[in-house]
Scaffold this active site. Structure first.
Site, mmCIF file in Angstrom:
data_model
loop_
_atom_site.group_PDB
_atom_site.id
_atom_site.type_symbol
_atom_site.label_atom_id
_atom_site.label_comp_id
_atom_site.label_asym_id
_atom_site.label_seq_id
_atom_site.Cartn_x
_atom_site.Cartn_y
_atom_site.Cartn_z
ATOM 1 N N GLU A 299 -11.947 74.418 -20.441
ATOM 2 C CA GLU A 299 -11.637 75.830 -19.599
ATOM 3 C C GLU A 299 -13.102 75.890 -18.731
ATOM 4 O O GLU A 299 -12.604 76.433 -17.510
ATOM 5 C CB GLU A 299 -11.329 76.747 -20.209
ATOM 6 C CG GLU A 299 -9.880 76.828 -21.051
ATOM 7 C CD GLU A 299 -10.091 75.910 -22.393
ATOM 8 O OE1 GLU A 299 -9.083 75.938 -23.101
ATOM 9 O OE2 GLU A 299 -10.944 75.651 -22.850
ATOM 10 N N PHE B 26 -3.957 85.638 -34.073
ATOM 11 C CA PHE B 26 -4.034 84.240 -33.716
ATOM 12 C C PHE B 26 -4.553 84.049 -32.145
ATOM 13 O O PHE B 26 -3.498 84.506 -31.576
ATOM 14 C CB PHE B 26 -3.140 83.235 -34.291
ATOM 15 C CG PHE B 26 -3.623 81.702 -33.867
ATOM 16 C CD1 PHE B 26 -4.771 81.170 -34.619
ATOM 17 C CD2 PHE B 26 -2.941 81.023 -32.919
ATOM 18 C CE1 PHE B 26 -5.051 79.872 -34.201
ATOM 19 C CE2 PHE B 26 -3.336 79.865 -32.728
ATOM 20 C CZ PHE B 26 -4.303 79.196 -33.552
ATOM 21 N N GLN B 27 -5.638 83.752 -31.779
ATOM 22 C CA GLN B 27 -6.364 83.447 -30.772
ATOM 23 C C GLN B 27 -6.057 84.755 -29.869
ATOM 24 O O GLN B 27 -5.926 84.588 -28.451
ATOM 25 C CB GLN B 27 -5.547 82.239 -30.135
ATOM 26 C CG GLN B 27 -5.857 80.771 -30.592
ATOM 27 C CD GLN B 27 -5.462 79.788 -29.638
ATOM 28 O OE1 GLN B 27 -4.385 79.721 -28.979
ATOM 29 N NE2 GLN B 27 -6.101 78.686 -29.823
ATOM 30 N N LYS C 79 2.328 87.227 -23.625
ATOM 31 C CA LYS C 79 3.335 86.254 -23.690
ATOM 32 C C LYS C 79 4.516 87.008 -23.437
ATOM 33 O O LYS C 79 5.514 86.303 -23.026
ATOM 34 C CB LYS C 79 3.170 85.512 -24.835
ATOM 35 C CG LYS C 79 4.061 84.050 -24.759
ATOM 36 C CD LYS C 79 3.747 83.368 -26.146
ATOM 37 C CE LYS C 79 4.570 81.838 -25.959
ATOM 38 N NZ LYS C 79 4.324 80.875 -27.312
ATOM 39 N N MET D 89 -36.688 71.022 -15.991
ATOM 40 C CA MET D 89 -37.195 72.551 -15.554
ATOM 41 C C MET D 89 -37.957 73.277 -16.654
ATOM 42 O O MET D 89 -38.783 73.736 -16.475
ATOM 43 C CB MET D 89 -36.314 73.239 -14.821
ATOM 44 C CG MET D 89 -37.009 74.500 -14.097
ATOM 45 S SD MET D 89 -38.024 74.098 -12.668
ATOM 46 C CE MET D 89 -36.904 73.653 -11.416
#
Length: 599
Positions: free
Chosen positions: A87, A149-150, A199, A509
């Site tokens: 993602e 969940f999630q 959803k 760096m």
């Protein structure tokens, strides 16, 4: 490319294939291009219709449970979906798409980890004012707040790093909400927006057809600056003896590069850019001082330090540009043009604040400035500084390959409109120091956030945005390792991008700062070992190349660029090479260091 029907972005085929396709097409009935789209029946279809209404052509995302209804609706859409490996890659690709096109890039993810993985890309777009729309799935509304969940408080997490975000409450309004978010990302000061999509909302029934993408009636960003303020600023500018223009990324976002060039050339004003403003003014022009800041050119930093009147357009005066604010342009009157009034005098006190669109305000100033400033001596001084502090480097044959040499070789081998993307680190600085940029929207990088791993996914987004142009990515070994899985996307979609990994087996760096400020104590910056990136590329299905010395550069660069598909060049460069000039953090831009012993 949505769902199971994924097709390459850049289709390849033989003449025989084309004949077969033509024969097949001749036997099929012609599509009715005037046919009405199927009616909306649920929230997910309304979301998709809103994107279509906004003119979206490409989306970048990763599937998942909570966002699945939207993906199901995409199955019947003409929009092209690019399935990314992660993602974060989706957000960076969409961000780059927005930089190259000027239109919001769109990324999608599911709830929970999908949404949180977008955050780095969203924060990057927020820092750099890039147009981006993120759509995130969410658990059903009845489960919100139950640690389902999630589940993640996505709007809460992203509120600090978005221009605006929304929680979609019902299926009837979700489409218009998405359209508003898209329009808001594009209009005024551009930036990222996000819509959280429960959803049950995307699955909910509705027959509401969303309208065109539009901002709220109350959102009215200024276009033209106050005329009296413009006159006062113009008088101050015309009376100056050491004028300079500082062009920021806002010039490019406002499509104001032509107006900038006209104004600068008409009045013969030296032009300095910020790092996000690279390409706003052609660096091969005599008036160009190139870019300023921590690793900008010495002559650009001297011009900003010694000017008596600075016309700053579309810049937020961040600390990597200014160094210590108290020593920044100490004798200058500041004319600050910005579309966001909140930026005026936020970091650097403005004597003349002009709030408006850069394109419109530059037109206003062009009409108002008379006469041209009497600045012959100043221009001569700027030319002298360019001769005194040239961007050069030593490249002895008996020492390892210098990365600057590679950047220059690739620049010479590619067209002027080539798009350059980078990760973050030393390689990023060498890319913008030693590549000569002459056009806007050809430099794509992570500036304010400094997100390592940006280079490869942004190259994918840039190539999707501009399939007919060369896209080159300069990456570091550490930065490349963060998102190298996106090579799978470039291979699958047959994207002709070329990645040059400037491999020094360090987080370069960090190592440079440790040498300069931490007595050379290389804690967690020295890898000591790296995979063979050319071999790794082959495992992903890309073409791999390797460069170890100067004699191999020209031929390998030519071969890699000629390869019709994604290629990775593992370039083994001098691990001790540093980026200079350098202004230490908080330092005086006029006292830039050219070597470590000057820090």
């Amino acid at each position: 490319m949505s769902g199971e029907r994924a097709q390459p972005v850049r289709e390849q085929g033989t003449e025989q294939d084309a004949d077969v396709d033509a024969d097949a097409a001749s036997t099929e009935p012609e599509a009715d291009t005037d046919a009405e789209p199927a009616p909306v029946t649920n929230g997910a279809q309304s979301v998709v219709r809103a994107l279509e209404n906004a003119g979206v052509e490409y989306l970048f995302g990763v599937q998942g449970g909570a966002i699945m209804p939207v993906y199901d609706a995409l199955f019947d859409s003409e929009m092209t979906h690019v399935t990314m490996a992660h993602e974060q890659g989706a957000a960076h690709a969409a961000d780059a798409y927005g930089i190259v096109t000027g239109k919001p890039g769109v990324c999608l993810a599911t709830s929970g980890p999908g949404a949180t993985n977008l955050v780095t890309g969203i924060a990057d777009a927020d820092m750099d004012s890039d147009p981006l729309l993120a759509l995130a799935g969410q658990v059903p509304t009845d489960f919100v707040g139950s640690d389902a969940f999630q589940e993640t408080d996505t709007t809460g997490v992203t509120r600090p790093v978005t221009k605006q975000n929304y929680f979609a409450g019902d299926a009837d309004s979700v489409g218009d909400l998405v359209g508003e978010a898209f329009a808001l990302a594009e209009r005024g000061r551009q930036g990222p927006t996000l819509v959280d999509l429960p959803k049950d909302v995307t699955q909910g029934e509705t027959d509401h057809e969303p309208g065109p993408a539009r901002t709220p009636d109350t959102y009215r960003p200024a276009e033209r600056a106050d005329e009296s303020a413009v006159r006062e600023a113009a008088e101050a500018f015309a009376a100056s003896e050491r004028p300079v223009i500082l062009a920021g990324g806002g010039v490019i976002k406002a499509e104001a590069s032509e107006e900038l060039r006209r104004f600068a050339i008409e009045h013969e004003i030296p032009v300095v850019t910020t790092m996000p403003g690279i390409g706003a003014f052609p660096e091969d022009h005599d008036l160009s001082m190139e870019w300023a800041g921590m690793h900008g050119t010495g002559y650009a930093n001297l011009a900003l330090t010694m000017t008596d009147c600075m016309l700053a357009v579309g810049t937020r005066f961040d600390d990597r540009l200014t160094g210590g604010v108290e020593t920044f342009a100490p004798d200058a009157e500041i004319i600050h043009v910005d579309i966001d009034a909140a930026e005026i005098s936020k970091n650097v006190q403005a004597d003349y604040g002009l709030v408006g669109d850069a394109k419109a305000v530059l037109d206003q100033l062009y009409e108002a400035v008379a006469p041209t400033p009497d600045a012959d001596e100043w221009r001569a001084q700027c030319r002298e500084w360019k001769e005194q502090y040239p961007m050069t480097y030593e490249a002895p044959d008996d020492e390892p390959l210098k990365p600057q040499f590679v950047v220059e070789a690739v620049d010479e081998a590619t067209p002027d409109d080539t798009i350059v993307t980078t990760g973050v680190g030393q390689h990023q600085m060498w890319a913008c120091q030693y590549w000569e940029f002459t056009e806007p929207r050809t430099w794509v990088s992570s500036h304010g956030l400094g997100a390592m791993g940006y280079g490869l996914p942004s190259a994918i987004g840039a190539k999707v945005a501009a399939p007919d142009r060369e896209v080159v990515c300069f990456d570091g070994d550490g930065s490349f390792l963060m998102t190298c899985q996106e090579l799978t996307v470039a291979v699958r979609e047959e994207l002709d991008i070329t990645v040059f990994v400037l491999n020094n087996e360090f987080i370069g760096m960090v190592r440079q700062w440790q040498d300069g400020f931490y007595e050379g104590r290389h804690m967690a910056s020295e890898y000591g070992w790296m995979p063979q990136f050319d071999t790794l590329a082959e495992a992903f299905g890309a073409q791999g190349f390797r460069i170890d010395d100067y004699d191999e550069v020209a031929d390998t660069v030519e071969e890699a660029l000629a390869y019709d598909g994604p290629s990775v060049v593992d370039v083994h460069v001098d691990p001790a090479e540093n980026v200079y000039p350098m202004v230490p953090s908080g330092g005086d831009n006029g006292l830039f260091a050219l070597s470590e012993d000057q820090l």
